[in-house]
Design a protein around this motif. Structure first.
Motif, short mmCIF file in Angstrom:
data_model
loop_
_atom_site.label_atom_id
_atom_site.label_comp_id
_atom_site.label_asym_id
_atom_site.label_seq_id
_atom_site.Cartn_x
_atom_site.Cartn_y
_atom_site.Cartn_z
N LEU A 78 0.86 -1.18 0.00
CA LEU A 78 0.00 0.00 0.00
C LEU A 78 0.90 1.23 0.00
O LEU A 78 1.73 1.38 0.90
CB LEU A 78 -0.92 0.04 1.23
N LEU A 79 0.73 2.09 -0.98
CA LEU A 79 1.55 3.29 -1.10
C LEU A 79 0.66 4.51 -0.89
O LEU A 79 -0.22 4.79 -1.69
CB LEU A 79 2.21 3.35 -2.48
N GLN A 80 0.91 5.23 0.21
CA GLN A 80 0.07 6.37 0.58
C GLN A 80 0.92 7.52 1.08
O GLN A 80 1.94 7.29 1.72
CB GLN A 80 -0.91 5.95 1.68
N TYR A 81 0.47 8.74 0.82
CA TYR A 81 1.20 9.88 1.39
C TYR A 81 0.78 10.14 2.83
O TYR A 81 1.53 10.73 3.61
CB TYR A 81 1.04 11.14 0.53
N SER A 82 -0.42 9.72 3.20
CA SER A 82 -0.85 9.86 4.60
C SER A 82 -0.10 8.87 5.47
O SER A 82 0.34 7.81 5.01
CB SER A 82 -2.36 9.63 4.73
N ASN A 83 0.02 9.20 6.73
CA ASN A 83 0.83 8.42 7.66
C ASN A 83 0.01 7.79 8.76
O ASN A 83 -1.14 8.16 8.99
CB ASN A 83 1.89 9.33 8.29
N ASP A 84 0.65 6.84 9.48
CA ASP A 84 0.03 6.28 10.67
C ASP A 84 -0.32 7.39 11.66
O ASP A 84 -1.31 7.32 12.37
CB ASP A 84 0.97 5.28 11.33
N LYS A 85 0.54 8.40 11.72
CA LYS A 85 0.31 9.56 12.56
C LYS A 85 -0.25 10.68 11.69
O LYS A 85 0.37 11.08 10.70
CB LYS A 85 1.61 10.00 13.23
N THR A 120 7.96 -8.79 11.43
CA THR A 120 8.49 -7.74 12.28
C THR A 120 8.50 -6.42 11.53
O THR A 120 8.80 -6.37 10.34
CB THR A 120 9.93 -8.08 12.70
N PHE A 121 8.14 -5.34 12.20
CA PHE A 121 8.25 -4.02 11.59
C PHE A 121 8.70 -3.04 12.67
O PHE A 121 8.53 -3.26 13.86
CB PHE A 121 6.94 -3.57 10.95
N GLY A 122 9.29 -1.94 12.22
CA GLY A 122 9.81 -0.96 13.15
C GLY A 122 9.14 0.39 13.01
O GLY A 122 8.69 0.77 11.93
N GLU A 123 9.07 1.11 14.12
CA GLU A 123 8.54 2.46 14.14
C GLU A 123 9.46 3.34 14.97
O GLU A 123 10.04 2.89 15.95
CB GLU A 123 7.14 2.49 14.75
N SER A 124 9.60 4.59 14.55
CA SER A 124 10.32 5.54 15.39
C SER A 124 9.36 6.12 16.42
O SER A 124 8.14 6.15 16.19
CB SER A 124 10.92 6.65 14.53
N ASN A 167 4.70 3.64 6.35
CA ASN A 167 4.89 4.11 4.98
C ASN A 167 6.32 3.86 4.52
O ASN A 167 6.92 4.69 3.85
CB ASN A 167 4.58 5.61 4.87
N GLY A 168 6.86 2.71 4.83
CA GLY A 168 8.26 2.44 4.59
C GLY A 168 8.71 2.63 3.15
O GLY A 168 9.79 3.17 2.89
N THR A 169 7.90 2.19 2.19
CA THR A 169 8.28 2.32 0.79
C THR A 169 8.33 3.79 0.37
O THR A 169 9.23 4.21 -0.36
CB THR A 169 7.30 1.55 -0.11
N VAL A 170 7.36 4.57 0.83
CA VAL A 170 7.35 6.01 0.52
C VAL A 170 8.54 6.69 1.18
O VAL A 170 9.21 7.54 0.57
CB VAL A 170 6.03 6.65 0.97
N TYR A 171 8.84 6.30 2.42
CA TYR A 171 10.01 6.85 3.10
C TYR A 171 11.29 6.50 2.34
O TYR A 171 12.21 7.32 2.22
CB TYR A 171 10.12 6.33 4.53
N SER A 172 11.37 5.29 1.83
CA SER A 172 12.54 4.87 1.07
C SER A 172 12.68 5.69 -0.21
O SER A 172 13.80 5.97 -0.65
CB SER A 172 12.44 3.38 0.71
N ALA A 173 11.55 6.07 -0.80
CA ALA A 173 11.58 6.84 -2.04
C ALA A 173 12.21 8.20 -1.83
O ALA A 173 13.18 8.58 -2.50
CB ALA A 173 10.17 6.97 -2.61
N PHE A 174 11.69 8.97 -0.85
CA PHE A 174 12.28 10.30 -0.65
C PHE A 174 13.59 10.21 0.12
O PHE A 174 14.49 11.03 -0.04
CB PHE A 174 11.30 11.27 0.00
N GLY A 175 13.73 9.17 0.96
CA GLY A 175 14.96 8.99 1.71
C GLY A 175 16.15 8.71 0.81
O GLY A 175 17.26 9.23 1.05
N SER A 176 15.96 7.91 -0.23
CA SER A 176 17.06 7.62 -1.14
C SER A 176 17.46 8.87 -1.91
O SER A 176 18.65 9.03 -2.24
CB SER A 176 16.65 6.50 -2.11
#
Length: 400
Positions: A73-80, A340-344, A369-378
């Protein structure tokens, strides 16, 4: 630590998986990327276009970590929610972070169209509904701040929500600009495309040790190989080292199922991505072959159960949640796993240069949103390596 237990679906969709050699010689490079999951694959793909010699290594095989358990699932909205971020880090930085996520979505769409393989990337809307009547106030606040800053969003009242989706919920916000993807196909395709470039080398089954810094290079030794790298990026996901273990993070476990194929989704308008305000939340989407993938039931335990009978209990709970929304569907869980998944602690990923070690970076997409984070993070890591800066690097820095 095993990142998942159970039966995974995405590997069954791969018919011709590329194989890369094990490193057994001495090599030098401008950039060494450790970890061939989503973050490592995206960064390798981007750096392949630059005048840099790049090496990507993984201690297992490309995409064999969390990417195989990613639900796509690829979304710009976040868990928070954005308004919650605004309360904790200030409205300006909160909006900056959400804009980074929206930019990440745009990056993923652009990349998807450039890849030769069909990675099952499909534009979708997302439906984020109120789990209880009391959640409507929070949803309305979220809609108002998203609208204020021109994020693509609509608010659906209870009557309209039922009319369009047949859901008896108290209201929802609908976001545009989201998508779904086969995450394993995405990772494999990114690495395959990058490996065609003469400046990129990829090695599987190659584990690296703690490096030493000598004469302007980070130096890695193992029993078979030596790697010298000017820049090193750890894209190792939830496999934490001595440094990242000190970061304010939490490792938990979640569960997911993939159902049998369904012939018709008569009430599932536009096959949108669906999730809810309740925490931990339930979410679901469809797959191109007509299956449903659903997940949730998050727990504050790191490793998922190994016993198939226990996994089936979680599968039955997720099936029941799907049936709450679409009771007419005849469903069974053909694949079930825990991961397993991680959250800050603050909801923002850790991306940037080590505060005390020059030219050593981390790209860790902690969060839902790990995949979205990876996109802008890279992109942030790429710019730090090439230009020495990025305008939003301070927002996701490691020592914040």
């Amino acid at each position: 630590m095993s990142l998942y237990h159970g039966s995974l679906y995405w590997p069954t969709t791969i018919s011709d998986r590329p194989v890369y050699p094990k490193l057994d010689k001495e090599v030098s490079c401008d950039v060494l990327i450790i970890g061939a999951g989503m973050s490592g694959a995206l960064l390798t793909y981007k750096l392949a276009k630059e005048p840099l010699d790049v090496i990507l290594v993984d201690k297992n095989c490309v995409g064999n970590g969390s990417s195989s358990a990613n639900t796509g699932l690829l979304q710009y909205s976040n868990d928070k929610m954005l308004h919650s971020f605004a309360e904790s880090i200030g409205e300006k930085d909160a909006v900056r972070f959400y804009q980074l996520c929206l930019n990440g979505m745009k990056e993923l769409k652009k990349i998807a169209t450039s890849l030769q393989d069909d990675i099952q990337f499909i534009d979708r809307q997302s439906l984020y509904y109120a789990s209880t009547e009391s959640d409507i106030v929070s949803l309305q606040r979220e809609f108002e701040i998203l609208k204020k800053y021109n994020f693509p969003v609509e608010f659906l009242e209870e009557e309209m929500l039922y009319k369009l989706y047949g859901l008896n919920k108290h209201g929802a916000i609908r976001t545009m600009g989201d998508a779904e993807v086969n995450p394993l196909k995405l990772v494999l395709s990114l690495v395959k495309e990058a490996s065609k470039k003469s400046n990129v080398q990829v090695f599987e089954n190659t584990e690296v040790t703690e490096p030493q810094y000598k004469d302007g290079y980070w130096l890695f030794h193992n029993e078979d190989a030596i790697i010298r790298a000017k820049h090193v990026v750890y894209a190792t996901g939830y496999q934490l080292d001595n440094f990242t273990m000190e970061m304010p993070t939490e490792l938990n476990r979640t569960f997911a199922i993939i159902t049998n194929p369904i012939s018709s989704f008569r009430n599932w308008k536009d096959r949108c991505l669906i999730w809810e305000t309740k925490r931990p939340y339930f979410y679901m989407r469809t797959i191109v072959d007509g299956r449903i993938i659903a997940g949730g039931l998050d727990e504050e335990t790191i490793e998922s159960p190994r016993d198939p009978r226990i996994l089936q209990i979680y599968a039955d709970r997720l099936l029941a949640r799907i049936k709450e929304h679409f009771p007419y569907l005849q469903l069974k869980a053909e694949y079930v796993y825990g991961a397993t998944f991680g959250e800050s602690k603050d909801g923002i990923p850790f991306i940037g240069e080590h505060p005390n070690k020059k030219n050593l970076y981390y790209c860790l997409g902690f969060g839902g949103n790990g995949t979205v984070y990876s996109a802008f993070g890279s992109t942030i890591i790429k710019d730090l390596i090439i230009n020495g800066n990025h305008p939003d690097a301070d927002l996701v820095r490691l020592n914040r």
